[in-house]
Motif scaffolding. Structure first.
Motif, mmCIF file in Angstrom:
data_model
loop_
_atom_site.group_PDB
_atom_site.id
_atom_site.type_symbol
_atom_site.label_atom_id
_atom_site.label_comp_id
_atom_site.label_asym_id
_atom_site.label_seq_id
_atom_site.Cartn_x
_atom_site.Cartn_y
_atom_site.Cartn_z
ATOM 1 N N CYS A 205 0.812 -1.222 0.000
ATOM 2 C CA CYS A 205 0.000 0.000 0.000
ATOM 3 C C CYS A 205 0.843 1.268 0.000
ATOM 4 O O CYS A 205 0.366 2.325 -0.422
ATOM 5 C CB CYS A 205 -0.927 0.025 1.211
ATOM 6 S SG CYS A 205 -2.233 -1.220 1.182
ATOM 7 N N HIS A 206 2.073 1.183 0.496
ATOM 8 C CA HIS A 206 2.896 2.382 0.663
ATOM 9 C C HIS A 206 4.190 2.270 -0.121
ATOM 10 O O HIS A 206 4.740 1.174 -0.282
ATOM 11 C CB HIS A 206 3.231 2.599 2.144
ATOM 12 C CG HIS A 206 2.031 2.826 3.004
ATOM 13 N ND1 HIS A 206 1.350 4.020 3.051
ATOM 14 C CD2 HIS A 206 1.392 1.986 3.870
ATOM 15 C CE1 HIS A 206 0.345 3.922 3.903
ATOM 16 N NE2 HIS A 206 0.342 2.702 4.414
ATOM 17 N N THR A 207 4.698 3.417 -0.540
ATOM 18 C CA THR A 207 5.988 3.498 -1.216
ATOM 19 C C THR A 207 7.028 4.075 -0.274
ATOM 20 O O THR A 207 6.752 5.041 0.454
ATOM 21 C CB THR A 207 5.891 4.389 -2.470
ATOM 22 O OG1 THR A 207 5.099 3.740 -3.456
ATOM 23 C CG2 THR A 207 7.268 4.676 -3.050
ATOM 24 N N ILE A 208 8.197 3.475 -0.274
ATOM 25 C CA ILE A 208 9.386 4.093 0.301
ATOM 26 C C ILE A 208 10.456 4.009 -0.780
ATOM 27 O O ILE A 208 10.980 2.926 -1.055
ATOM 28 C CB ILE A 208 9.848 3.391 1.589
ATOM 29 C CG1 ILE A 208 8.790 3.532 2.686
ATOM 30 C CG2 ILE A 208 11.176 3.982 2.068
ATOM 31 C CD1 ILE A 208 9.161 2.877 3.998
ATOM 32 N N ARG A 209 10.731 5.123 -1.422
ATOM 33 C CA ARG A 209 11.680 5.113 -2.542
ATOM 34 C C ARG A 209 13.070 4.697 -2.066
ATOM 35 O O ARG A 209 13.535 5.140 -1.033
ATOM 36 C CB ARG A 209 11.726 6.496 -3.197
ATOM 37 C CG ARG A 209 10.487 6.798 -4.024
ATOM 38 C CD ARG A 209 10.535 8.154 -4.701
ATOM 39 N NE ARG A 209 10.276 9.231 -3.751
ATOM 40 C CZ ARG A 209 11.162 10.132 -3.372
ATOM 41 N NH1 ARG A 209 12.406 10.083 -3.841
ATOM 42 N NH2 ARG A 209 10.838 11.077 -2.515
ATOM 43 N N GLY A 210 13.679 3.816 -2.846
ATOM 44 C CA GLY A 210 14.964 3.244 -2.461
ATOM 45 C C GLY A 210 14.822 1.881 -1.820
ATOM 46 O O GLY A 210 15.823 1.253 -1.470
ATOM 47 N N GLY B 137 -1.882 3.846 -0.479
ATOM 48 C CA GLY B 137 -1.750 4.750 0.655
ATOM 49 C C GLY B 137 -0.677 5.789 0.414
ATOM 50 O O GLY B 137 -0.027 5.816 -0.633
ATOM 51 N N PRO B 138 -0.465 6.660 1.381
ATOM 52 C CA PRO B 138 0.524 7.727 1.229
ATOM 53 C C PRO B 138 1.942 7.217 1.031
ATOM 54 O O PRO B 138 2.321 6.174 1.555
ATOM 55 C CB PRO B 138 0.399 8.492 2.554
ATOM 56 C CG PRO B 138 -0.967 8.190 3.053
ATOM 57 C CD PRO B 138 -1.248 6.779 2.616
ATOM 58 N N ASP B 139 2.722 7.980 0.267
ATOM 59 C CA ASP B 139 4.149 7.736 0.117
ATOM 60 C C ASP B 139 4.824 8.066 1.445
ATOM 61 O O ASP B 139 4.625 9.130 2.019
ATOM 62 C CB ASP B 139 4.701 8.627 -1.007
ATOM 63 C CG ASP B 139 6.149 8.329 -1.341
ATOM 64 O OD1 ASP B 139 6.984 8.406 -0.428
ATOM 65 O OD2 ASP B 139 6.452 8.054 -2.520
ATOM 66 N N LEU B 140 5.656 7.134 1.934
ATOM 67 C CA LEU B 140 6.279 7.299 3.248
ATOM 68 C C LEU B 140 7.782 7.546 3.162
ATOM 69 O O LEU B 140 8.486 7.428 4.168
ATOM 70 C CB LEU B 140 6.020 6.049 4.105
ATOM 71 C CG LEU B 140 4.558 5.674 4.347
ATOM 72 C CD1 LEU B 140 4.475 4.418 5.206
ATOM 73 C CD2 LEU B 140 3.795 6.824 5.003
ATOM 74 N N THR B 141 8.275 7.923 1.994
ATOM 75 C CA THR B 141 9.720 8.066 1.806
ATOM 76 C C THR B 141 10.333 9.023 2.818
ATOM 77 O O THR B 141 11.418 8.785 3.345
ATOM 78 C CB THR B 141 10.027 8.553 0.380
ATOM 79 O OG1 THR B 141 9.463 7.627 -0.556
ATOM 80 C CG2 THR B 141 11.519 8.650 0.147
#
Length: 332
Positions: free
Chosen positions: A257-262, A270-274
């Motif tokens: 559901c969430h992105t953490i780039r890298g 859901g919201p990007d959590l980077t």
């Protein structure tokens, strides 16, 4: 008896206190920090003054009609007074206020600002997806928080792919609806550094009442530094505990559901959590961002924000929850 009189005085004063409380704070249209909101506030006070004057005149005429001598009451019933007060006065007054309002708010085709900062905002259920793009067209996402530079026009492209939302930052500008299938644009600017609060102003179901956001106005040099960091991927954890938190995040399906780039996490629901640890708040401006709030949100988000689309995760032990929240708080 004395207590009863005191209770009556408090009850009578309560409505006035509530009205006064609405005139200040981080979400007050009567405490503008940008030129667009200043126009709205000025128009409001002009309308209040105009309507107040009209109420006084009508009250005076009513008092004359009820208590004055027969000669004065007969004068009020004359054709000239009826025509002037019932037709000419309302038409002239309302027309003047209408023209003033249209001129004050710049109704009609507006002029494009020179080199505006462009930000895309999408209304989700029930949070805000915020997209920044660089000159090459690359995009990064944030959530529930807009960062803008002082003194520059900011053009916000608004959209929704679910239901109608309404973007409203009262201290900076008026509100604008976000209609599925359409894109609209709102231009605003900030003259004072600081944080103001916005809100969805159109009922959109579910957790609508808790769908807020923060607008952070920053000096240009601070904005440039923040933006440079925002386009970077997430930093690798530096402690054993945060490394464990990262492993928990990836192994328990949070990345669906969430992105953490890298990292392999690339979810879009859901919201990007980077860089979630660097935001002012989580949960759409409900909780201040810190380890305790993140842990509380993970485990009790349905109690904090009933109806949001994230399930409550009560599967983690206390130590696991601490490691996970500490990892997310470190993402700055």
């Amino acid at each position: 008896m004395r207590d009863r009189k005191r209770s009556l005085r408090i009850a009578r004063a309560a409505p006035a206190c509530l009205l006064l409380a609405g005139c200040e704070g981080v979400q007050s249209t009567l405490a503008p920090t940008g030129p667009q909101a200043q126009h709205v506030a000025q128009l409001f006070w002009v309308m209040v003054a105009g309507s107040g004057a009209i109420v006084l005149v009508v009250t005076l005429l009513t008092a004359i009609a009820l208590f004055a001598s027969p000669r004065h009451r007969a004068f009020l019933a004359g054709d000239t007074v009826v025509l002037a007060g019932g037709l000419i006065f309302p038409v002239v007054t309302l027309s003047a206020l209408l023209v003033y309002g249209l001129v004050m708010l710049g109704a009609g085709p507006g002029k494009m600002a020179a080199s505006p900062v462009r930000i895309e905002v999408a209304g989700e259920r029930w949070w805000w997806r915020v997209v920044y793009r660089d000159d090459a067209g690359s995009a990064v996402e944030s959530a529930n928080e807009l960062r803008i530079p002082l003194g520059r026009a900011v053009e916000i492209e608004l959209s929704s792919d679910n239901v109608i939302h309404s973007f409203w930052a009262p201290k900076l500008a008026g509100k604008l609806d976000m209609i599925p299938g359409r894109k609209t644009a709102l231009t605003l600017s900030a003259e004072k550094a600081g944080v103001s609060r916005g809100q969805c102003a159109e009922y959109c179901g579910g957790a609508h009442a808790l769908m807020a956001f923060d607008v952070v106005a920053m000096p240009q040099n601070e904005y440039d530094e923040w933006r440079l960091r925002e386009f970077q991927p997430a930093q690798d954890p530096t402690t054993q505990e945060t490394r464990e938190g990262k492993a928990l995040f990836l192994s328990h399906g949070c990345g669906a559901c969430h992105t953490i780039r890298g990292t392999p996490a690339a979810g879009r629901l859901g919201p990007d959590l980077t860089h979630v640890g660097g935001r002012i708040s989580i949960g759409a401006a409900i909780l201040a961002t810190d380890e305790a709030s993140i842990a509380r949100w993970i485990k009790h988000n349905q109690d904090i924000k009933p109806g949001n689309l994230m399930p409550a995760f009560d599967i983690f032990s206390e130590s696991e929850l601490l490691a996970l929240s500490r990892y997310l708080a470190s993402l700055r």
